[in-house]
Design a protein around this motif. Structure first.
Motif, PDB file in Angstrom:
ATOM      1  N   ALA A 164       1.311  -4.280   3.838  1.00 27.86           N
ATOM      2  CA  ALA A 164       2.316  -4.728   4.807  1.00 27.86           C
ATOM      3  C   ALA A 164       3.647  -4.003   4.611  1.00 27.86           C
ATOM      4  O   ALA A 164       4.324  -3.667   5.587  1.00 27.86           O
ATOM      5  CB  ALA A 164       2.515  -6.239   4.699  1.00 27.86           C
ATOM      6  N   SER A 173       4.822  -1.735   7.681  1.00 19.41           N
ATOM      7  CA  SER A 173       6.058  -2.091   8.389  1.00 19.41           C
ATOM      8  C   SER A 173       7.093  -0.966   8.273  1.00 19.41           C
ATOM      9  O   SER A 173       7.841  -0.720   9.231  1.00 19.41           O
ATOM     10  CB  SER A 173       6.626  -3.414   7.866  1.00 19.41           C
ATOM     11  OG  SER A 173       6.925  -3.327   6.497  1.00 19.41           O
ATOM     12  N   THR A 174       7.104  -0.270   7.153  1.00 18.41           N
ATOM     13  CA  THR A 174       8.046   0.839   6.988  1.00 18.41           C
ATOM     14  C   THR A 174       7.721   1.991   7.931  1.00 18.41           C
ATOM     15  O   THR A 174       8.611   2.512   8.613  1.00 18.41           O
ATOM     16  CB  THR A 174       8.045   1.332   5.523  1.00 18.41           C
ATOM     17  OG1 THR A 174       8.334   0.230   4.664  1.00 18.41           O
ATOM     18  CG2 THR A 174       9.067   2.427   5.324  1.00 18.41           C
ATOM     19  N   MET A 225       5.890   1.816  10.637  1.00 17.22           N
ATOM     20  CA  MET A 225       6.006   1.336  12.022  1.00 17.22           C
ATOM     21  C   MET A 225       7.480   1.342  12.457  1.00 17.22           C
ATOM     22  O   MET A 225       7.792   1.740  13.587  1.00 17.22           O
ATOM     23  CB  MET A 225       5.407  -0.065  12.136  1.00 17.22           C
ATOM     24  CG  MET A 225       5.177  -0.513  13.521  1.00 17.22           C
ATOM     25  SD  MET A 225       3.933   0.547  14.270  1.00 17.22           S
ATOM     26  CE  MET A 225       3.807  -0.233  15.826  1.00 17.22           C
ATOM     27  N   ALA A 226       8.359   0.923  11.556  1.00 16.20           N
ATOM     28  CA  ALA A 226       9.798   0.968  11.863  1.00 16.20           C
ATOM     29  C   ALA A 226      10.258   2.410  12.051  1.00 16.20           C
ATOM     30  O   ALA A 226      11.074   2.699  12.940  1.00 16.20           O
ATOM     31  CB  ALA A 226      10.592   0.301  10.743  1.00 16.20           C
TER      32      ALA A 226
END
Length: 118
Positions: free
Chosen positions: A98, A102-103, A105-106
């Motif tokens: 995760a 998330s990194t 994706m950001a």
């Protein structure tokens, strides 16, 4: 806006670059992850190269914006595959995944927004 784009991209490049090194030097942690996911150790160099290419591509994106966006998209696909590998064996240890997902994706979202692709 540039400060956020720069910070997120550097952070993602750092995370994926460190992960690439652990795969490429044959560290015990990636070996344990491959064992847990029932994947062959012969995949380690290939996975490490994918991570290294993504990390370098993110940095190259400061010069050639499309390259950075494509590298971020490739890393999102890489970590989507990692999620599938986790779920395939019933692993629920997804905290590390995760953080990475998330990194990147950001980073993809910041790339798309900063360069006006959205």
């Amino acid at each position: 806006m540039f400060a956020a784009y720069f910070t997120v991209t550097i952070l993602a490049s750092l995370f994926t670059g460190i992960a690439a090194v652990t795969y490429l030097i044959g560290h015990d942690y990636p070996k344990a992850q491959l064992d847990m996911k029932r994947l062959p150790h012969s995949w380690m160099p290939m996975l490490g190269m994918f991570l290294a290419a993504g990390s370098i591509g993110l940095l190259a994106g400061f010069i050639v914006p499309l390259l950075g966006t494509l590298a971020a998209a490739g890393l999102v696909l890489y970590f989507t595959g990692a999620l599938i590998a986790h779920l395939r064996v019933g692993s629920r240890q997804l905290v590390g995944w995760a953080v990475f997902f998330s990194t990147v994706m950001a980073t993809l979202a910041m790339n798309l927004n900063y360069h006006g692709y959205l």
